[in-house]
Design an enzyme around this catalytic site. Structure first.
Site, PDB file in Angstrom:
ATOM      1  N   HIS A  61       0.826  -1.216   0.000  1.00  0.00           N
ATOM      2  CA  HIS A  61       0.000   0.000   0.000  1.00  0.00           C
ATOM      3  C   HIS A  61       0.852   1.254   0.000  1.00  0.00           C
ATOM      4  O   HIS A  61       1.617   1.493   0.945  1.00  0.00           O
ATOM      5  CB  HIS A  61      -0.926  -0.003   1.219  1.00  0.00           C
ATOM      6  CG  HIS A  61      -2.018   1.019   1.141  1.00  0.00           C
ATOM      7  ND1 HIS A  61      -3.001   0.986   0.173  1.00  0.00           N
ATOM      8  CD2 HIS A  61      -2.300   2.106   1.899  1.00  0.00           C
ATOM      9  CE1 HIS A  61      -3.827   1.996   0.345  1.00  0.00           C
ATOM     10  NE2 HIS A  61      -3.423   2.706   1.385  1.00  0.00           N
ATOM     11  N   HIS A  63       0.760   5.614  -1.324  1.00  0.00           N
ATOM     12  CA  HIS A  63       0.326   6.811  -2.054  1.00  0.00           C
ATOM     13  C   HIS A  63       1.605   7.625  -2.242  1.00  0.00           C
ATOM     14  O   HIS A  63       2.028   8.346  -1.325  1.00  0.00           O
ATOM     15  CB  HIS A  63      -0.686   7.631  -1.253  1.00  0.00           C
ATOM     16  CG  HIS A  63      -1.844   6.838  -0.710  1.00  0.00           C
ATOM     17  ND1 HIS A  63      -2.850   6.342  -1.518  1.00  0.00           N
ATOM     18  CD2 HIS A  63      -2.145   6.447   0.546  1.00  0.00           C
ATOM     19  CE1 HIS A  63      -3.721   5.695  -0.759  1.00  0.00           C
ATOM     20  NE2 HIS A  63      -3.326   5.728   0.489  1.00  0.00           N
ATOM     21  N   GLN A  66       2.449  11.342  -1.158  1.00  0.00           N
ATOM     22  CA  GLN A  66       2.446  11.713   0.258  1.00  0.00           C
ATOM     23  C   GLN A  66       3.843  11.685   0.881  1.00  0.00           C
ATOM     24  O   GLN A  66       4.060  12.238   1.959  1.00  0.00           O
ATOM     25  CB  GLN A  66       1.464  10.837   1.047  1.00  0.00           C
ATOM     26  CG  GLN A  66       0.015  11.159   0.678  1.00  0.00           C
ATOM     27  CD  GLN A  66      -1.017  10.275   1.360  1.00  0.00           C
ATOM     28  OE1 GLN A  66      -0.725   9.610   2.339  1.00  0.00           O
ATOM     29  NE2 GLN A  66      -2.227  10.265   0.819  1.00  0.00           N
ATOM     30  N   ARG A  87      -5.845  14.931   7.041  1.00  0.00           N
ATOM     31  CA  ARG A  87      -6.296  14.783   5.664  1.00  0.00           C
ATOM     32  C   ARG A  87      -6.458  16.145   4.981  1.00  0.00           C
ATOM     33  O   ARG A  87      -6.143  16.282   3.792  1.00  0.00           O
ATOM     34  CB  ARG A  87      -7.612  13.999   5.635  1.00  0.00           C
ATOM     35  CG  ARG A  87      -7.938  13.475   4.263  1.00  0.00           C
ATOM     36  CD  ARG A  87      -9.226  12.688   4.269  1.00  0.00           C
ATOM     37  NE  ARG A  87     -10.390  13.554   4.322  1.00  0.00           N
ATOM     38  CZ  ARG A  87     -11.589  13.214   3.861  1.00  0.00           C
ATOM     39  NH1 ARG A  87     -11.787  12.023   3.329  1.00  0.00           N
ATOM     40  NH2 ARG A  87     -12.601  14.047   3.929  1.00  0.00           N
ATOM     41  N   TYR A 126      -4.631   7.819  -6.722  1.00  0.00           N
ATOM     42  CA  TYR A 126      -5.921   8.508  -6.864  1.00  0.00           C
ATOM     43  C   TYR A 126      -5.866   9.957  -7.310  1.00  0.00           C
ATOM     44  O   TYR A 126      -6.914  10.562  -7.549  1.00  0.00           O
ATOM     45  CB  TYR A 126      -6.766   8.369  -5.595  1.00  0.00           C
ATOM     46  CG  TYR A 126      -6.242   9.020  -4.341  1.00  0.00           C
ATOM     47  CD1 TYR A 126      -6.574  10.338  -4.020  1.00  0.00           C
ATOM     48  CD2 TYR A 126      -5.442   8.308  -3.461  1.00  0.00           C
ATOM     49  CE1 TYR A 126      -6.122  10.917  -2.841  1.00  0.00           C
ATOM     50  CE2 TYR A 126      -4.988   8.879  -2.282  1.00  0.00           C
ATOM     51  CZ  TYR A 126      -5.328  10.185  -1.980  1.00  0.00           C
ATOM     52  OH  TYR A 126      -4.875  10.744  -0.817  1.00  0.00           O
ATOM     53  N   ARG A 215     -16.979   4.862   1.768  1.00  0.00           N
ATOM     54  CA  ARG A 215     -17.549   6.212   1.798  1.00  0.00           C
ATOM     55  C   ARG A 215     -17.403   6.936   0.470  1.00  0.00           C
ATOM     56  O   ARG A 215     -18.096   7.909   0.210  1.00  0.00           O
ATOM     57  CB  ARG A 215     -16.966   7.036   2.962  1.00  0.00           C
ATOM     58  CG  ARG A 215     -15.487   7.221   2.951  1.00  0.00           C
ATOM     59  CD  ARG A 215     -14.977   7.825   4.279  1.00  0.00           C
ATOM     60  NE  ARG A 215     -13.632   7.385   4.562  1.00  0.00           N
ATOM     61  CZ  ARG A 215     -12.525   7.946   4.056  1.00  0.00           C
ATOM     62  NH1 ARG A 215     -12.614   8.995   3.258  1.00  0.00           N
ATOM     63  NH2 ARG A 215     -11.344   7.459   4.362  1.00  0.00           N
ATOM     64  N   HIS A 241      -9.693   0.814   0.974  1.00  0.00           N
ATOM     65  CA  HIS A 241      -9.556   1.222   2.381  1.00  0.00           C
ATOM     66  C   HIS A 241     -10.861   0.838   3.057  1.00  0.00           C
ATOM     67  O   HIS A 241     -11.921   1.240   2.591  1.00  0.00           O
ATOM     68  CB  HIS A 241      -9.436   2.742   2.514  1.00  0.00           C
ATOM     69  CG  HIS A 241      -8.193   3.364   1.962  1.00  0.00           C
ATOM     70  ND1 HIS A 241      -8.219   4.481   1.165  1.00  0.00           N
ATOM     71  CD2 HIS A 241      -6.884   3.058   2.127  1.00  0.00           C
ATOM     72  CE1 HIS A 241      -6.982   4.849   0.860  1.00  0.00           C
ATOM     73  NE2 HIS A 241      -6.155   3.994   1.427  1.00  0.00           N
ATOM     74  N   GLU A 244     -10.678   2.244   8.737  1.00  0.00           N
ATOM     75  CA  GLU A 244      -9.489   2.839   9.339  1.00  0.00           C
ATOM     76  C   GLU A 244      -9.829   3.657  10.579  1.00  0.00           C
ATOM     77  O   GLU A 244      -9.081   3.676  11.542  1.00  0.00           O
ATOM     78  CB  GLU A 244      -8.821   3.727   8.287  1.00  0.00           C
ATOM     79  CG  GLU A 244      -7.551   4.386   8.746  1.00  0.00           C
ATOM     80  CD  GLU A 244      -6.832   5.096   7.606  1.00  0.00           C
ATOM     81  OE1 GLU A 244      -7.455   5.299   6.546  1.00  0.00           O
ATOM     82  OE2 GLU A 244      -5.663   5.437   7.791  1.00  0.00           O
ATOM     83  N   HIS A 278      -6.226  -1.275   5.968  1.00  0.00           N
ATOM     84  CA  HIS A 278      -6.684  -0.713   7.254  1.00  0.00           C
ATOM     85  C   HIS A 278      -7.988  -1.397   7.691  1.00  0.00           C
ATOM     86  O   HIS A 278      -9.005  -0.734   7.886  1.00  0.00           O
ATOM     87  CB  HIS A 278      -6.942   0.796   7.193  1.00  0.00           C
ATOM     88  CG  HIS A 278      -5.882   1.618   6.552  1.00  0.00           C
ATOM     89  ND1 HIS A 278      -4.567   1.591   6.953  1.00  0.00           N
ATOM     90  CD2 HIS A 278      -5.932   2.516   5.525  1.00  0.00           C
ATOM     91  CE1 HIS A 278      -3.875   2.434   6.204  1.00  0.00           C
ATOM     92  NE2 HIS A 278      -4.671   3.002   5.338  1.00  0.00           N
ATOM     93  N   ASP A 329       2.124   3.117   2.986  1.00  0.00           N
ATOM     94  CA  ASP A 329       0.986   4.032   2.930  1.00  0.00           C
ATOM     95  C   ASP A 329       1.389   5.501   2.794  1.00  0.00           C
ATOM     96  O   ASP A 329       1.706   5.967   1.719  1.00  0.00           O
ATOM     97  CB  ASP A 329       0.103   3.770   4.175  1.00  0.00           C
ATOM     98  CG  ASP A 329      -1.247   4.490   4.113  1.00  0.00           C
ATOM     99  OD1 ASP A 329      -1.524   5.173   3.119  1.00  0.00           O
ATOM    100  OD2 ASP A 329      -2.027   4.365   5.074  1.00  0.00           O
TER     101      ASP A 329
HETATM  102  C1  NGQ Z   1      -5.768   8.404   1.408  1.00  0.00           C
HETATM  103  N1  NGQ Z   1      -5.447   8.145   3.733  1.00  0.00           N
HETATM  104  O1  NGQ Z   1      -6.349   7.816   0.490  1.00  0.00           O
HETATM  105  O2  NGQ Z   1      -4.673   8.937   1.249  1.00  0.00           O
HETATM  106  C2  NGQ Z   1      -6.446   8.427   2.755  1.00  0.00           C
HETATM  107  C3  NGQ Z   1      -7.121   9.719   3.043  1.00  0.00           C
HETATM  108  C4  NGQ Z   1      -9.289  10.292   1.901  1.00  0.00           C
HETATM  109  C5  NGQ Z   1      -5.577   7.078   4.491  1.00  0.00           C
HETATM  110  N2  NGQ Z   1      -6.631   6.360   4.330  1.00  0.00           N
HETATM  111  C6  NGQ Z   1      -7.809  10.326   1.862  1.00  0.00           C
HETATM  112  N3  NGQ Z   1      -4.682   6.775   5.407  1.00  0.00           N
HETATM  113  O3  NGQ Z   1      -9.890   9.754   2.820  1.00  0.00           O
HETATM  114  O4  NGQ Z   1      -9.842  10.872   0.964  1.00  0.00           O
HETATM  115 ZN    ZN Z   2      -4.130   4.534   1.876  1.00  0.00          ZN
END
Ligand code: NGQ
Ligand code: ZN
Length: 463
Positions: A61, A63, A66, A87, A126, A215, A241, A244, A278, A329
């Site tokens: 995992h 991104h 980040q 976030r 994403y 979500r 995800h 989490e 998560h 992550d």
């Molecule tokens: C992410 N981070 O996709 O980077 C998410 C937050 C969101 C984690 N899940 C972004 N740790 O929720 O849109």
């Molecule tokens: Zn993630």
């Protein structure tokens, strides 16, 4: 006997059956192992490894962008800082990233991964669109940059373009700061196809998809995404995800009457192609059902600790036969040893016991965790990796036998030292992917120029 260059003899290697002596590895020009033979005589003319070999670790995992904010969110922005305030900061970075910056950041990150002994990465990608949310002329521009960064660095990749549609349960409109993420199932599947045409699959590159979270997608769009994926790439990996934050569990309960893992298992055929990232907040029934599904629980302990997520009930889940893998992550740490150590330490602190994740048949906790993360990480990647055995990718680490953590110890104690000892640098001397050496004496072949480009990209984002 092998006479070409695609062979290596190691006095010690960690095979699926444990440490073995006098191991001959052979691989083909595509970078796949063709034979792994323990107790082999020393073959004439074959190179000898500079230390004990173990398989490279899959990172399930990431991104990549980040990485540029690691360490920049460690101050109190507001009373009660939490995941959601982190976030908001992270979205500010996502709003500014350019194609060139993303490529430079990802290339450096993947070099850091290789140096740490990750030889493959699942990229949960994403940020798809231009700064204003419009499509790039090449719709898959950003994904392509990430794929190129991986191949330049020499790390294996499973690219998972992410479907992100909504800002919350009940098809809530996306927020303005999510505009670069948004697709329909159809537009995401087209993006995937475009990317695959530009950068076709090969031994070090595979594809799947990632619905971002329950979500961020609806039930019908998740069905449409999976149907479309199976039309393109039957059986390819699906990552999501899942649970989490307790806030997201509560919202899922309010919207659907069920907790996220329970809801997903009830409504979709969750099997070995799935990775639930998560799966932190699961009750006993969910942990047992997830373990029985064959899906992988994607654990990212350093990020989960950093973001204040919670502790996954790993003992119960592993004892029920559940599969796990680890990921870096948000990249607050890029080190699989830290992920495994913190996974175990979280259990020790919560339960006030030691060696919690060992078992009666696997009393050595480090070996049980390494084996689990290799197998689960390989499954989540959808690629033939994670073991020194014929048919798998020729990805391995050469440990440094003179490192103070290993020196003078017996082979059966090596993995415990690798995972639990924190004394200076990691005891990893070399890293090989697809049979090629990409890290030698702890240094990556492109380290200096990649770092310079990374530094410039990060400076540009902060300006
Ligand atoms: C992410 N981070 O996709 O980077 C998410 C937050 C969101 C984690 N899940 C972004 N740790 O929720 O849109
Ligand atoms: Zn993630």
């Amino acid at each position: 006997m092998t006479t070409d260059g695609n062979a290596l003899f190691a006095a010690h290697a960690y095979l699926p059956q444990g440490w073995r002596r006098d191991v001959l590895l052979e691989w083909n020009d595509e970078g796949m192992l063709t034979a792994v033979t323990p107790d082999s005589p020393v073959p004439p003319g074959v190179a000898r490894a500079n230390g004990p070999l173990m398989p490279g670790m899959p990172n399930l995992h990431s991104h990549a962008f980040q990485r540029a904010m690691a360490g920049l969110a460690e101050y109190r922005a507001q009373a009660g800082d939490n995941f959601w305030s982190w976030r908001d900061l992270m979205y500010r970075l996502a709003a500014r990233i350019t194609p060139a910056a993303l490529e430079a950041i990802a290339r450096w990150l993947y070099i850091e991964m290789l140096k740490a002994g990750y030889t493959s990465v699942c990229e949960f990608h994403y940020v798809h669109h231009a700064l204003d949310g419009s499509r790039y002329e090449q719709v898959a521009e950003l994904g392509q940059r990430v794929v190129d960064a991986a191949s330049q660095a020499g790390i294996g990749m499973t690219m998972l373009p992410v479907l992100y549609e909504y800002s919350g349960f009940g098809k809530r409109e996306p927020r303005p700061d999510q505009r670069r993420f948004i697709n329909t199932p159809q537009s995401l599947l087209e993006l995937l196809l475009t990317l695959r045409r530009a950068r076709p699959e090969h031994g070090a590159l595979a594809y799947g998809v990632a619905p971002h979270s329950l979500r961020a997608v609806s039930q019908p769009s998740l069905h449409a995404l999976l149907d479309g994926l199976d039309a393109q790439l039957p059986g390819a990996p699906v990552h999501i995800h899942i649970a989490e934050q307790t806030g997201e569990v509560d919202e899922c309960l309010a919207a659907t009457g069920a907790r996220p893992v329970a809801w997903l298992l009830d409504h979709f055929n969750v099997d070995a192609r799935w990775c639930l990232v998560h799966a932190t907040h699961v009750d006993d029934a969910e942990a047992a059902a997830l373990a029985a599904s064959g899906a992988v629980a994607g654990l990212c302990p350093t990020t989960e600790a950093n973001l204040g997520d919670g502790i996954f009930p790993a003992q119960r889940y592993l004892d029920a036969g559940g599969l796990i893998g680890v990921g870096s992550d948000s990249h607050i740490a890029v080190d699989w040893r830290s992920e495994l150590r913190l996974l175990e330490y979280g259990q020790r602190l919560a339960l006030r016991q030691r060696n919690v994740l060992a078992s009666a048949t696997r009393p050595q906790v480090a070996e049980r965790l390494v084996d689990a993360a290799l197998a689960g990480g390989a499954r989540a990647s959808g690629r033939a990796i994670g073991a020194l055995q014929a048919g798998r990718r020729a990805d391995w680490l050469v440990l440094d036998p003179a490192h103070p953590s290993l020196d003078g110890r017996r082979p059966n104690d090596w993995l415990a030292a690798v995972v639990f000892c924190e004394h200076g640098d990691a005891p990893i001397a070399e890293v090989h992917t697809g049979g090629r050496c990409v890290v030698r004496e702890g240094r990556h072949r492109d380290e200096a120029p990649a770092y310079a480009a990374y530094r410039e990209a990060v400076a540009g984002l902060q300006a």
